[in-house]
Each structure stands twice: as C-alpha cells, then as structure tokens.
Design an enzyme around this catalytic site. Structure first.
Site, mmCIF file in Angstrom:
data_model
loop_
_atom_site.group_PDB
_atom_site.id
_atom_site.type_symbol
_atom_site.label_atom_id
_atom_site.label_comp_id
_atom_site.label_asym_id
_atom_site.label_seq_id
_atom_site.Cartn_x
_atom_site.Cartn_y
_atom_site.Cartn_z
ATOM 1 N N GLY A 201 0.765 -1.169 -0.209
ATOM 2 C CA GLY A 201 -0.124 0.098 -0.179
ATOM 3 C C GLY A 201 0.846 1.655 0.067
ATOM 4 N N ASP A 205 0.382 7.783 6.307
ATOM 5 C CA ASP A 205 -0.464 8.554 6.745
ATOM 6 C C ASP A 205 -0.523 8.818 8.299
ATOM 7 O OD1 ASP A 205 -0.634 5.844 7.506
ATOM 8 O OD2 ASP A 205 -2.945 5.900 7.629
ATOM 9 N N LEU A 227 4.166 -9.680 6.906
ATOM 10 C CA LEU A 227 5.427 -10.353 6.790
ATOM 11 C C LEU A 227 5.483 -11.082 8.353
ATOM 12 C CD1 LEU A 227 7.518 -7.607 5.261
ATOM 13 C CD2 LEU A 227 6.602 -9.682 4.333
ATOM 14 N N LEU A 241 5.378 -0.785 8.473
ATOM 15 C CA LEU A 241 6.705 -0.306 7.845
ATOM 16 C C LEU A 241 6.451 0.599 6.661
ATOM 17 C CD1 LEU A 241 8.386 -3.739 8.002
ATOM 18 C CD2 LEU A 241 8.843 -1.865 9.557
#
Length: 323
Positions: A201, A205, A227, A241
């Site tokens: 993505g 934000d 992950l 991340l």
C-alpha cells in the site's frame, strides 16, 4: 563675456566624473553594509568565477584520460565496463512481482505525497542493483504524486525495468494472483510464492487510517498476509513499515533466504529491533538476564574491594539492565 565663457567651460569639468563611480568612502561604506555571510558568499563567487577556466581545463583532461583508457582496453581486447554494469549482468531476475498501490493519493497531504515519492525512488534504486530484482509495478499513478514526480523528478519517465500504470492493480493483474501485504492481516507469510504478485500500500498517513489496506483487500476479495515480523523480531515501535522497507525486506529475503537476516539488514535502528527466539522472547533480554545473575554472584567480592557504584563497569551493567 570672459566670465560667462569661463563659467560655461568650467561647468562640464565639474560634471566630468561619472555619477556611477563610487568614491573610496562610498565603497568602504558599501563594504560595511554587507554582513559577514554576504561578504563570504561574494568572495566565494568571485573565486568560482576566477577558476572557471581551470575547471574547464580539468574537464578536458579527464575526458582525454577516459578516451585513452578506452583505447587501451580496446587494444588489449578487454571489454570496457563499469562495476555497476558488471553487477547488473551477474544479477538473476526473479519472476516475483511487487506492486506499489498508489490509489490513496487523496488521503495524503502534499508533504506525505513527497515522502511516498522518495520511498518509491528508493524502491526503484534498490531493485536496479539487487541480486534478484523483482518485476516492479507502480499502479494507480496520478494526482498529486504524478504531479510531484513531474516537477521534481522528470527522469522518472525513462525508468527501466518497471511497469507504470494509471489503472488500478486489479485491472492490470489477475485477482487470483494478488496478495496484499498488510500488518492487519491475520495470515502470516512464511514463504514467497514466485507466481504471486504482492501488493504494498502506497500510503503515508502516520497511522491515521488504521486497517485501510486490509479493508480494501477484503472488499476486492483478494488474498492478504503480513510479513512474519513478530516471529523473528521484537520492536519498540509499531509494526507498520514504510513502503521501501517492505520492498527492501523482500529483496533481501530473495538474496539471503532468511527472514531474520532480511529484517535486520533493512530495519532502521530507530525501530529498536532485537531478535527473538522460538519462544518469542527477545534474545537480548535473555542474555541480559544471564549477565545479571553473573553480576549478582560477584557482587559480594566487588563490595569487599570497595567498588565505586559510579564506576564505568557499574554504569555499563546498569545500561544493560535498562535496555
């Protein structure tokens, strides 16, 4: 008449000095009006102008030197090639596809869009020099992000080994091949399927839209996973991340074949990442516990020797326990 003609002749003589030429006093006054930084900048510019011809000559010499080196290599039958090009030829491309989903443009401020742009630049650069470069896709490119790229990175239109589309990723790739990587997914990724396309993505934000990518994946009915970060790493910050970190971790995993090595190769120090054992306990904490018990066993001897509690050794032990 004589007085009048004399006056007429004298008048031009008084005006003969150019008005634009400042006197020594005016020049000194102008020099005093300049700040120290301005004077330094002025001197630097003057020096730069004075050395213009010297720089030009040096460029000619370097160009001539490179020409001679190429001629020498050609005579010896050697193929001229830079270290980076040699590295690229040795690379083995991976069939794995990584997609950066840029469909969140309207949810970000211009400042965050610029951050995303830099993260995408990093992904591109790392993939270009990776040992196993992936098939890189950039989808839903438009809006603020494209405008920022056009204004600040005009060379992006010449990027190689990347597929850039204005369409949404599910319009570019088959839905049954898509896996959305999101930290909110309950599915943990243990291995990479070379036949899949993993979606990252493209959203900066600051945690204002929690779970958004996970919801988008469910709405489209595509697979999703996170992950295996918690299985190998304990961090003092949230698991979310940056785009380039996820991208680089996957590149590192393809090269090293180990999630733990991949995580510790890429994760920044500010995340405070430490390795965990099979029980999920931080390895560093376990080591600290052992060192604390050793320290307790020697405490009576240290006290007998009158150890200073403010000594370097004592301070080091304190820092370990605080960590």
């Amino acid at each position: 008449m004589a007085d009048g003609s004399g006056a007429a002749v004298a008048a031009p003589q008084r005006d003969a000095r150019p008005e634009s030429a400042p006197s020594d006093g005016e020049a000194a006054a102008e020099e005093q009006t300049l700040s120290k930084r301005q004077r330094k900048k002025l001197l630097k510019h003057q020096k730069w102008e004075e050395e213009r011809e010297l720089r030009k000559q040096r460029r000619k010499e370097r160009k001539q030197q490179r020409r001679l080196e190429r001629q020498s290599q050609a005579e010896q039958g050697a193929e001229p090639c830079s270290a980076r090009k040699r590295l690229r030829r040795e690379a083995t491309p991976s069939p794995l596809r990584l997609v950066v989903d840029c469909s969140f443009d309207q949810l970000m401020t211009l400042k965050d869009v610029r951050k995303l742009h830099k993260q995408i630049q990093r992904c591109y650069a790392e993939n270009r020099r990776a040992l196993h470069p992936v098939q890189f896709y950039l989808t839903s490119l438009g809006g603020q992000l494209k405008q920022n790229m056009d204004e600040n990175d005009k060379g992006w239109v010449n990027w190689k080994d990347i597929t850039i589309k204005s369409e949404h990723y599910h319009e570019v790739l088959a839905k049954n091949e898509l896996v959305y990587l999101t930290s909110d997914s309950p599915n943990v990724l243990t291995e990479l399927d070379q036949g899949k396309a993993y979606v990252i993505g493209g959203l900066v934000d600051h945690n204002h839209h929690k779970g958004l990518t996970f919801e988008r994946a469910k709405e489209l009915g595509i697979d999703h996973a996170q992950l295996p970060l918690s299985s190998f790493v304990k961090m003092n910050s949230r698991k979310v991340l940056a785009v380039n970190h996820v991208f680089e971790i996957i590149l590192a995993y393809l090269e090293k074949g180990s999630w733990q090595e991949a995580f510790f190769t890429v994760l920044p120090q500010r995340k405070g990442a430490v390795a965990v054992d099979q029980d999920g306990k931080a390895v560093q904490e376990k080591e600290d516990g052992d060192s604390d018990s050793d320290s307790d066993a020697t405490t009576p001897d240290q006290k007998k020797e009158g150890e200073d509690p403010n000594s370097a050794q004592t301070q080091n032990s304190k820092e370990k326990s605080d960590a």
